[in-house]
Design a protein around this motif. Structure first.
Motif, short mmCIF file in Angstrom:
data_model
loop_
_atom_site.label_atom_id
_atom_site.label_comp_id
_atom_site.label_asym_id
_atom_site.label_seq_id
_atom_site.Cartn_x
_atom_site.Cartn_y
_atom_site.Cartn_z
N PRO A 545 8.51 -14.82 5.63
CA PRO A 545 8.51 -13.37 5.37
C PRO A 545 7.17 -12.71 5.65
O PRO A 545 7.11 -11.56 6.11
CB PRO A 545 8.88 -13.28 3.89
N LYS A 546 6.09 -13.48 5.35
CA LYS A 546 4.76 -12.90 5.58
C LYS A 546 4.56 -12.60 7.06
O LYS A 546 4.04 -11.54 7.44
CB LYS A 546 3.70 -13.87 5.09
N LEU A 547 4.97 -13.51 7.92
CA LEU A 547 4.83 -13.29 9.36
C LEU A 547 5.71 -12.12 9.81
O LEU A 547 5.32 -11.35 10.70
CB LEU A 547 5.20 -14.56 10.12
N GLN A 548 6.89 -12.03 9.23
CA GLN A 548 7.75 -10.90 9.56
C GLN A 548 7.07 -9.57 9.22
O GLN A 548 7.08 -8.62 10.02
CB GLN A 548 9.07 -11.02 8.79
N VAL A 550 3.79 -9.03 8.80
CA VAL A 550 2.63 -8.82 9.69
C VAL A 550 3.09 -8.29 11.04
O VAL A 550 2.48 -7.37 11.62
CB VAL A 550 1.84 -10.13 9.85
N PHE A 551 4.16 -8.87 11.56
CA PHE A 551 4.70 -8.42 12.85
C PHE A 551 5.09 -6.95 12.80
O PHE A 551 4.77 -6.16 13.71
CB PHE A 551 5.91 -9.30 13.22
N LEU A 552 5.78 -6.56 11.73
CA LEU A 552 6.19 -5.16 11.61
C LEU A 552 4.99 -4.24 11.46
O LEU A 552 4.93 -3.16 12.08
CB LEU A 552 7.13 -5.01 10.40
N ILE A 553 4.00 -4.65 10.63
CA ILE A 553 2.82 -3.81 10.43
C ILE A 553 2.08 -3.60 11.74
O ILE A 553 1.65 -2.48 12.07
CB ILE A 553 1.90 -4.43 9.37
N ASN A 584 5.47 -1.56 4.19
CA ASN A 584 5.25 -2.94 4.61
C ASN A 584 3.84 -3.42 4.27
O ASN A 584 3.63 -4.62 4.03
CB ASN A 584 5.51 -3.09 6.11
N THR A 585 2.89 -2.51 4.24
CA THR A 585 1.54 -2.88 3.81
C THR A 585 1.56 -3.32 2.35
O THR A 585 0.91 -4.32 1.97
CB THR A 585 0.58 -1.70 4.01
N SER A 586 2.29 -2.59 1.52
CA SER A 586 2.39 -2.97 0.11
C SER A 586 3.03 -4.35 -0.04
O SER A 586 2.59 -5.18 -0.85
CB SER A 586 3.21 -1.92 -0.65
N ILE A 587 4.06 -4.60 0.79
CA ILE A 587 4.72 -5.92 0.73
C ILE A 587 3.75 -7.02 1.14
O ILE A 587 3.67 -8.09 0.48
CB ILE A 587 5.96 -5.92 1.64
N PHE A 588 3.00 -6.77 2.22
CA PHE A 588 2.05 -7.79 2.69
C PHE A 588 0.96 -8.05 1.65
O PHE A 588 0.56 -9.20 1.43
CB PHE A 588 1.43 -7.35 4.01
N MET A 658 -8.78 -4.27 8.03
CA MET A 658 -9.77 -4.06 6.98
C MET A 658 -9.24 -3.12 5.89
O MET A 658 -9.55 -3.30 4.71
CB MET A 658 -11.05 -3.48 7.59
N GLU A 659 -8.44 -2.16 6.30
CA GLU A 659 -7.83 -1.27 5.30
C GLU A 659 -6.86 -2.04 4.42
O GLU A 659 -6.80 -1.85 3.20
CB GLU A 659 -7.12 -0.11 6.01
N ILE A 660 -6.09 -2.94 5.04
CA ILE A 660 -5.16 -3.77 4.26
C ILE A 660 -5.93 -4.70 3.33
O ILE A 660 -5.55 -4.88 2.15
CB ILE A 660 -4.25 -4.56 5.21
N LEU A 661 -7.03 -5.30 3.82
CA LEU A 661 -7.84 -6.17 2.98
C LEU A 661 -8.41 -5.40 1.80
O LEU A 661 -8.42 -5.90 0.65
CB LEU A 661 -8.96 -6.80 3.81
#
Length: 709
Positions: A545-548, A550-553, A584-588, A658-661
């Motif tokens: 799911p994580k790769l999914q 990341v791919f979407l983001i 999707n960012t929140s999910i990641f 960096m924004e996601i981090l």
């Protein structure tokens, strides 16, 4: 009796000194004995009627009142008045006697004047008789003058009409010489105008037909008409043949030569309809062939400059075939950047009114152009040529319909070429550019106020839209029917399908910004739904799911970046992808934190909201929290570093990563703060306080990573 008394009383005497005869009046004989007799005897004859009324009227009279006040008798007073009057009368008579000489002299003068006036009366009577006779003579002369004036006026009117008639019907020798032997020039044009007036005069006035002069002149006028028609026909035909010569500048020949002789066409139209129709037909045939040949040659030259942009396989959902290891995931087809991205092709709309391309110069420079450039150039030439020809036909022939007969050929040539190109066009961006070019050309023709291309441009516009819709639907179908096995790549970076979509959508949004075409917006929404579905299908092929996510983001971020780079016109589509990116960012972030701090997060979510000080059997204890605190204290920095590396390697856009981090670290800080609060409330929790990491230390560490961007 008075006369007798006067004669008797006159005494004639002579003055011895001057011999003047004097007349002496005897007043006694003239006046007689004046006496006042008693009027008593006449009392019986006096009527007292009205006396009272007279007395009342005289009551206020001063004289009467004065007499009455003195007590004088009226009779005495009357006698006194009569005596006074007699004295005055005698005095007056004496005055007249003294002036008798003057009166005699005045009498003589009056007599002399009377004689003179009698003579003058006789003289004036003679004058009056003579004046009467003169007045009669003047009246006779006046009547004769008025009669002569009326005759003169009638003769002048008759003379002017006759002169105009003679002028209109006569055929001067000079006119015959010019019509028969003269060259067609300005003088010939003026002579034609004169001849035209004479012909119209003969035809228009019914009285002329009955004149004997017409019988003599009409044959000559007819021969001149036929000669003029024959001569100007040959002249115009020669000029029309000049239009057929290669490399002839038609516009210059029309403006500098033909328009000088436009009266020839008017003359033929009025007095030689059959010949005019021949000239008209010859001009239409000539210009039709000449312009058709010129446009055909120009189109053939333009075709050599055409740069092929897209084929039927250049669709968003078609896989890019790789030919080598290093080209994997790339698009090797030529001009791939122009298939979906607008790029510099938008400049064609800024150069809409630039001169048409000169093919041999472009060919000499080995230049190639997308078809919309050739399309603009062709229609620019068509607009300029049509505008010039339309204005010329209107001025030279006075008929707008001639233009449409002339351009039937050029329109057919252009339609044949355009239909061939259109049926083989799979470049949706190019088709939309051509639609916008046609719109701009319609505005240009409207500003020129020349309607000759309205129907043609509408027809081209109507042909472009269905083709654009067909190609657009091909893109949608290509994504719906895409082969996921060939499209999927084990790579979380943005997929080339999504880049194609982003560039394609951004291009169409930009081209629709100033037009607001609702139908295009609906089609773009259909395209977005198709790409959403395809992207989710590709994402589900990743095992984790994580790769999914990341791919979407990565794909959403890339799409938003492309839409923003085009301009501020992203609208609803950009908002849609921004919302997907946010969710999707929140999910990641949650997945990333669970990967490194799973126990801590699960505890905070499940037990962090309970009150540790309660006496419940399931209350939080030090034994339950202590391992979490010690575990975090032992590896939190290393875990953050691993998160950093994971983000750096997962996201193509460094700023997005960096924004996601930063979001993940901020969320981690919130979780740890809740854990710390929970520890402080546990009974006996002071034993593990020393293992708690300072919040300030965590914030300091977060800032270190924030400075990297």
């Amino acid at each position: 009796m008075a006369k007798v008394a006067t004669n008797r009383a006159e005494e004639v005497s002579f003055d011895g000194r001057n011999g003047i005869q004097k007349v002496v009046l005897d007043l006694g004989a003239f006046v007689g004995d004046l006496s006042v007799e008693d009027d008593a005897g006449s009392d019986d004859d006096v009527s007292l009627e009205g006396l009272q009324q007279e007395l009342e009227e005289c009551k206020n009279d001063e004289v009467v009142a004065n007499i009455l006040s003195k007590g004088v008798k009226l009779r005495d007073h009357t006698k006194g008045v009569e005596n006074n009057l007699r004295e005055v009368e005698l005095d007056s008579i004496q005055d007249y006697i003294k002036e008798s000489d003057n009166l005699v002299s005045l009498h003589d003068q009056i007599h002399d004047c009377d004689s003179i006036l009698t003579q003058m009366e006789a003289l004036l009577s003679g004058f009056q008789a003579e004046i009467g006779s003169i007045s009669s003579a003047i009246k006779v002369l006046q009547e004769k003058s008025m009669d002569m004036g009326l005759k003169l006026k009638n003769r002048k009117v008759a003379e002017s009409k006759l002169a105009k008639f003679v002028e209109d019907i006569i055929v001067p020798p000079r006119m015959i010489d010019v019509i028969v032997d003269g060259e067609v020039n300005e003088e010939y044009m003026r002579t034609l105008e004169i001849l035209s007036k004479k012909l119209k005069f003969v035809e228009a006035d019914p009285l002329v037909n009955s004149s004997k002069a017409l019988k003599d002149v009409q044959p000559e006028l007819e021969r001149l008409r036929q000669k003029a028609i024959s001569k100007v026909f040959e002249f115009i035909v020669q000029k029309l043949y000049a239009l057929r010569k290669p490399k002839t500048n038609i516009q210059i020949l029309q403006q500098s030569v033909l328009l000088k002789y436009k009266y020839v066409i008017s003359f033929l139209k009025e007095h030689g309809k059959e010949v005019y129709n021949e000239v008209r037909g010859a001009y239409i045939d000539t210009m039709n062939k000449v312009l058709s040949a010129q446009f055909r040659a120009y189109i053939q030259a333009l075709e050599k400059l055409q740069l092929d942009i897209a084929t039927s396989s250049d669709l968003i959902g078609v896989e890019a075939r790789s030919t080598s290891l290093f080209s994997r995931g790339r698009e090797p087809l030529k001009n791939r950047s122009s298939v979906f991205a607008l790029g510099e092709r938008i400049n064609i709309l800024k150069e809409i009114d630039q001169p048409a391309l000169i093919p041999h110069i472009a060919e000499a420079n080995s230049q190639k152009y997308p078809y919309e450039v050739l399309f603009r150039s062709l229609h620019k030439l068509l607009m300029d040529t049509a505008s010039s020809e339309y204005l010329f036909c209107d001025e030279f022939f006075g008929e707008e319909s001639i233009f449409y007969e002339i351009f039937a050929g050029p329109f057919a040539v252009i339609d044949e070429h355009f239909n061939t190109i259109l049926s083989n066009s799979f470049d949706a961006i190019g088709l939309m550019l051509m639609i916008r070019i046609i719109h701009q050309h319609q505005l240009i023709m409207s500003r020129r106020r020349i309607p000759c291309l309205d129907s043609y441009l509408d027809k081209v516009n109507i042909a472009l839209w269905p083709r654009f819709k067909t190609v657009f639907d091909m893109h949608i179908v290509s994504m719906r029917n895409a082969n996921l096995a060939t499209l999927w790549e084990d790579d979380v970076h943005p997929h080339y399908i999504m880049r194609r979509y982003a560039e394609f959508t951004a291009s169409l949004i930009h081209l629709n910004f100033e037009y607001g075409d609702g139908q295009l917006e609906l089609n773009l929404e259909r395209l977005r739904m198709a790409v959403d579905d395809l992207l989710n299908k590709l994402a589900r092929r990743f095992p984790k799911p994580k790769l999914q996510t990341v791919f979407l983001i990565n794909n959403y971020d890339m799409t938003i970046a492309v839409l923003k780079a085009t301009g501020p016109e992203g609208g609803k589509i950009q908002v849609h992808f921004e919302e997907l990116l946010k969710s999707n960012t929140s999910i990641f972030v949650e997945e990333l934190l669970l990967e490194h701090f799973g126990d801590l997060i699960r505890f905070v979510k499940t037990r962090g909201s309970e009150d540790p000080s309660s006496s419940s059997e399931k209350s939080v204890t030090v034994a339950e929290v202590g391992p979490l605190v010690k575990d975090f204290d032992s590896r939190w920095k290393a875990a953050i570093e691993l998160m950093h590396k994971d983000v750096i390697t997962s996201f193509s856009n460094f700023l997005c990563g960096m924004e996601i981090l930063r979001t993940a670290l901020t969320q981690l800080l919130l979780y740890y703060t809740r854990l710390s609060d929970c520890v402080k409330k546990i009974a006996g929790g002071s034993a593990i306080h020393k293992d708690l990491v300072s919040i300030q230390l965590i914030i300091h560490e977060i800032r270190k990573y924030s400075r990297t961007f």
